[in-house]
Write a protein that holds these residues in place. Structure first.
Motif, short mmCIF file in Angstrom:
data_model
loop_
_atom_site.label_atom_id
_atom_site.label_comp_id
_atom_site.label_asym_id
_atom_site.label_seq_id
_atom_site.Cartn_x
_atom_site.Cartn_y
_atom_site.Cartn_z
N VAL A 62 0.81 -1.22 0.00
CA VAL A 62 0.00 0.00 0.00
C VAL A 62 0.85 1.27 0.00
CG1 VAL A 62 -1.96 -1.13 1.11
CG2 VAL A 62 -0.25 0.06 2.53
N SER A 63 2.14 1.14 0.24
CA SER A 63 3.01 2.32 0.20
C SER A 63 3.32 2.75 -1.23
CB SER A 63 4.31 2.07 0.96
OG SER A 63 5.14 1.15 0.27
N LYS A 64 2.88 1.97 -2.21
CA LYS A 64 3.13 2.27 -3.62
C LYS A 64 1.80 2.45 -4.35
CE LYS A 64 7.42 -0.42 -3.60
NZ LYS A 64 8.23 0.81 -3.38
N GLN A 65 1.60 3.61 -4.94
CA GLN A 65 0.33 3.92 -5.59
C GLN A 65 -0.01 2.93 -6.70
OE1 GLN A 65 -0.02 7.90 -7.15
NE2 GLN A 65 -2.22 7.75 -7.43
N GLU A 66 0.99 2.56 -7.49
CA GLU A 66 0.71 1.65 -8.60
C GLU A 66 0.23 0.28 -8.10
OE1 GLU A 66 5.28 1.60 -7.99
OE2 GLU A 66 3.62 3.05 -7.88
N SER A 67 0.72 -0.13 -6.93
CA SER A 67 0.29 -1.41 -6.37
C SER A 67 -1.16 -1.35 -5.92
CB SER A 67 1.20 -1.79 -5.20
OG SER A 67 0.87 -3.07 -4.70
N VAL A 68 -1.57 -0.24 -5.32
CA VAL A 68 -2.95 -0.09 -4.88
C VAL A 68 -3.89 0.01 -6.08
CG1 VAL A 68 -4.55 1.33 -3.54
CG2 VAL A 68 -2.20 0.99 -2.72
N GLU A 69 -3.47 0.73 -7.11
CA GLU A 69 -4.28 0.82 -8.31
C GLU A 69 -4.45 -0.56 -8.96
OE1 GLU A 69 -2.20 3.71 -10.61
OE2 GLU A 69 -3.18 5.42 -9.63
N ALA A 70 -3.38 -1.34 -8.96
CA ALA A 70 -3.45 -2.69 -9.52
C ALA A 70 -4.39 -3.57 -8.71
CB ALA A 70 -2.05 -3.31 -9.58
N LEU A 71 -4.40 -3.37 -7.39
CA LEU A 71 -5.31 -4.12 -6.52
C LEU A 71 -6.76 -3.85 -6.89
CD1 LEU A 71 -6.29 -5.60 -3.94
CD2 LEU A 71 -5.83 -3.47 -2.69
N VAL A 72 -7.11 -2.59 -7.04
CA VAL A 72 -8.49 -2.23 -7.38
C VAL A 72 -8.86 -2.77 -8.75
CG1 VAL A 72 -10.02 -0.29 -7.89
CG2 VAL A 72 -8.56 -0.23 -5.85
N ASP A 73 -7.95 -2.65 -9.70
CA ASP A 73 -8.21 -3.19 -11.05
C ASP A 73 -8.41 -4.71 -11.00
OD1 ASP A 73 -8.01 -0.71 -12.24
OD2 ASP A 73 -5.92 -0.95 -12.84
N LYS A 74 -7.61 -5.39 -10.18
CA LYS A 74 -7.71 -6.85 -10.07
C LYS A 74 -9.04 -7.25 -9.45
CE LYS A 74 -6.11 -11.03 -10.50
NZ LYS A 74 -5.88 -11.62 -11.85
N ALA A 75 -9.49 -6.50 -8.46
CA ALA A 75 -10.78 -6.80 -7.84
C ALA A 75 -11.90 -6.73 -8.86
CB ALA A 75 -11.04 -5.83 -6.69
N VAL A 76 -11.87 -5.72 -9.71
CA VAL A 76 -12.90 -5.58 -10.74
C VAL A 76 -12.74 -6.66 -11.80
CG1 VAL A 76 -13.80 -4.05 -12.53
CG2 VAL A 76 -13.14 -3.11 -10.31
N GLU A 77 -11.50 -7.00 -12.10
CA GLU A 77 -11.27 -8.10 -13.06
C GLU A 77 -11.84 -9.41 -12.54
OE1 GLU A 77 -7.47 -10.79 -14.46
OE2 GLU A 77 -7.13 -8.63 -14.26
N LEU A 78 -11.67 -9.66 -11.24
CA LEU A 78 -12.13 -10.91 -10.64
C LEU A 78 -13.65 -10.97 -10.50
CD1 LEU A 78 -9.48 -11.30 -7.78
CD2 LEU A 78 -9.79 -12.88 -9.70
N TYR A 79 -14.23 -9.85 -10.04
CA TYR A 79 -15.63 -9.89 -9.62
C TYR A 79 -16.54 -8.87 -10.32
CZ TYR A 79 -13.87 -12.82 -5.82
OH TYR A 79 -13.28 -13.83 -5.08
N GLY A 80 -15.96 -8.03 -11.19
CA GLY A 80 -16.78 -7.15 -12.00
C GLY A 80 -17.18 -5.82 -11.37
N ARG A 81 -16.84 -5.62 -10.09
CA ARG A 81 -17.26 -4.40 -9.43
C ARG A 81 -16.48 -4.22 -8.12
NH1 ARG A 81 -22.58 -3.89 -9.34
NH2 ARG A 81 -22.68 -2.65 -7.44
#
Length: 249
Positions: A62-81
């Motif tokens: 979470v100390s890296k912005q790109e990692s947090v952005e990737a997390l949110v993108d992955k959540a949407v990729e996995l579950y759509g929302r």
């Protein structure tokens, strides 16, 4: 809400984050358990699946912005929302003000403060993009209001979390996105146990209802309640989950 919700929980490998992950899953939500500790995070996922819930682990720094952005993108990729973002990951920042280990100081700021900012920004953007009236919940602390010796950097970060939550709530309100801070007190987590030899735990117990540390499960109940549509009037607020710590002398 007719569609099954998706909740992203940072710091989900232990303590409050693990219990929040379990709580949401038990209530039927799909959960993305996010943490830097892959083994412990996967253990949380396994606990959820063993109980019949649906969850996935995503490693995040979470100390890296790109990692947090990737997390949110992955959540949407996995579950759509993404309906709930709980920015919970945090570390302790010990040390008297004049004896600061500056590496630890910057690490504490990067994780506890910047990590929450990155989570608010990434989740807010994604919710707006998808047209989801979601909720962003940030773990603050009574130490965002109250001072104590030896936790200079930690106080700074939790005060920042409170004001970031208020500011973000104001700006995200037009999109139907709520932002709330939950402020635990003396919670029985690995961070608090790190102070067990200092006498600090005895002092904390003396300031809470019942004289015992708050269990993470109790804080998880509060986080879940704040996430519900029935809590729609709560935004820009700090919800105390401290068993009276901030009120008792």
């Amino acid at each position: 809400m007719s569609e099954q919700r998706v909740a992203v929980i940072t710091g989900g490998a232990s303590g409050i984050g693990r219990q929040v992950s379990l709580k949401f899953a038990r209530k039927g939500d799909r959960v993305v358990v996010a943490d830097y500790n892959e083994a412990a995070g996967q253990e949380t996922v396994d606990m959820i699946k063993k109980e019949g819930g649906e969850a996935a682990f995503v490693q995040v720094d979470v100390s890296k912005q790109e990692s947090v952005e990737a997390l949110v993108d992955k959540a949407v990729e996995l579950y759509g929302r993404i309906d709930v973002m709980h920015n919970n990951a945090g570390i302790g920042g010990a040390g008297p003000v004049l004896e600061q280990n500056m590496d630890l100081y910057h690490r504490t700021i990067n994780v506890n403060q910047h990590g929450v900012a990155y989570g608010i920004i990434a989740a807010g953007r994604k919710m707006k993009e998808l047209g989801i009236k979601g909720v962003i919940i940030n773990t603050a602390s009574v130490f965002g209001f109250l001072a104590s010796p030896g936790t200079f950097a930690y106080h700074a970060t939790k005060g920042a979390v409170i004001m970031m939550s208020k500011s973000a709530a104001l700006e995200l309100a037009p999109y139907g996105i709520r932002v709330v801070a939950v402020a635990p007190g003396a919670v029985d987590t690995p961070i608090i146990q790190g102070y067990k030899d200092s006498g600090m735990l005895d002092s904390m117990r003396a300031k809470v209802m019942g004289g015992e540390l708050t269990q993470p499960e109790v804080v998880a109940d509060t986080v879940y309640l704040v996430s519900l549509d029935e809590a729609a009037a709560i935004t820009g607020s700090v919800v105390m989950a401290d068993q009276g710590y901030a009120s008792f002398k």
